[in-house]
Design a protein around this motif. Structure first.
Motif, PDB file in Angstrom:
ATOM      1  N   ILE A  38       0.856  -1.202   0.000  1.00  0.00           N
ATOM      2  CA  ILE A  38       0.000   0.000   0.000  1.00  0.00           C
ATOM      3  C   ILE A  38       0.889   1.247   0.000  1.00  0.00           C
ATOM      4  CG2 ILE A  38      -1.600   1.343   1.395  1.00  0.00           C
ATOM      5  CD1 ILE A  38      -2.890  -1.345   2.201  1.00  0.00           C
ATOM      6  N   HIS A  39       1.947   1.207   0.843  1.00  0.00           N
ATOM      7  CA  HIS A  39       2.865   2.347   0.900  1.00  0.00           C
ATOM      8  C   HIS A  39       3.525   2.566  -0.465  1.00  0.00           C
ATOM      9  CE1 HIS A  39       5.632   5.220   2.594  1.00  0.00           C
ATOM     10  NE2 HIS A  39       6.664   4.546   2.095  1.00  0.00           N
ATOM     11  N   LYS A  41       2.346   1.595  -3.337  1.00  0.00           N
ATOM     12  CA  LYS A  41       1.301   2.069  -4.268  1.00  0.00           C
ATOM     13  C   LYS A  41       1.018   3.541  -4.037  1.00  0.00           C
ATOM     14  CE  LYS A  41      -1.013  -2.318  -5.125  1.00  0.00           C
ATOM     15  NZ  LYS A  41      -2.215  -3.116  -4.953  1.00  0.00           N
ATOM     16  N   GLU A  42       0.958   3.949  -2.747  1.00  0.00           N
ATOM     17  CA  GLU A  42       0.731   5.365  -2.448  1.00  0.00           C
ATOM     18  C   GLU A  42       1.865   6.221  -3.014  1.00  0.00           C
ATOM     19  OE1 GLU A  42       0.324   5.536   1.798  1.00  0.00           O
ATOM     20  OE2 GLU A  42      -1.809   5.034   1.737  1.00  0.00           O
ATOM     21  N   GLN A  43       3.110   5.715  -2.794  1.00  0.00           N
ATOM     22  CA  GLN A  43       4.277   6.451  -3.310  1.00  0.00           C
ATOM     23  C   GLN A  43       4.214   6.525  -4.839  1.00  0.00           C
ATOM     24  OE1 GLN A  43       7.967   4.690  -2.084  1.00  0.00           O
ATOM     25  NE2 GLN A  43       9.108   6.607  -2.327  1.00  0.00           N
ATOM     26  N   ARG A  46       1.615   9.000  -5.774  1.00  0.00           N
ATOM     27  CA  ARG A  46       2.096  10.373  -5.619  1.00  0.00           C
ATOM     28  C   ARG A  46       2.976  10.769  -6.804  1.00  0.00           C
ATOM     29  NH1 ARG A  46       3.727   8.807  -0.270  1.00  0.00           N
ATOM     30  NH2 ARG A  46       1.861   8.919   0.993  1.00  0.00           N
TER      31      ARG A  46
END
Length: 173
Positions: A38-39, A41-43, A46
């Motif tokens: 998830i991190h 994917k979030e990165q 962004r």
């Protein structure tokens, strides 16, 4: 809207803790891996958002350039329409002039035909006048001959009268 209510258990009443076997460890590892995914994917999201922002700015600039080019094209199209209108008017004017010229040509042809007829009539009249002068000359000569003959006859008759008078005078004398 969603409301979540959390109830706290009363003192002394608690749920029994379950044993944490290997399954819980694997579950926690799954959770950690999911959090890392998830991190990531979030990165990645962004970074995509940053790229999208850059692309949006580029698109906005290009859109403004296109808008400017559209304005230029619209102005050129307007100018072309005006020139087409002007050329159309000029063409109509030239066509009107051409019609007038064609009419003048027809009138000139008619005048040339009349002039040709008049020239032929003039030639015919000149021939007729020449013939009349020739006839007059001949008649004048004939008349002069007749007058001369008449004069000669008068002279002869006078001569005869004179001769007769002479005879009469001589015979009476």
């Amino acid at each position: 809207f969603f409301f979540f209510f959390f109830f706290q258990a009363e003192d002394g009443i608690r749920d029994v803790e379950r044993s944490r076997g290997l399954g819980d460890v694997y579950k926690r590892q799954d959770l950690i891996l999911q959090k890392e995914r998830i991190h990531l994917k979030e990165q990645t999201m962004r970074e995509y958002a940053k790229e999208l922002t850059k692309l949006k700015k580029t698109l906005d600039v290009k859109s403004m350039n296109i808008s400017k080019e559209e304005l230029v094209c619209k102005e050129m199209a307007k100018s072309i329409r005006e020139k087409e209108h002007s050329l159309s008017n000029a063409l109509i004017s030239l066509e009107n002039r051409l019609v007038k010229i064609e009419k003048r040509k027809e009138r000139l042809k008619e005048r040339e035909a009349k002039l040709s007829n008049l020239e032929q009539e003039n030639t015919d009249l000149n021939t007729l006048v020449a013939e009349m002068y020739e006839d007059l000359w001949v008649k004048k000569k004939e008349m002069q001959s007749k007058e001369l003959m008449q004069l000669f006859n008068r002279v002869q008759s006078k001569q005869k009268e004179i001769d007769e008078r002479k005879k009469f005078v001589l015979s009476n004398a």
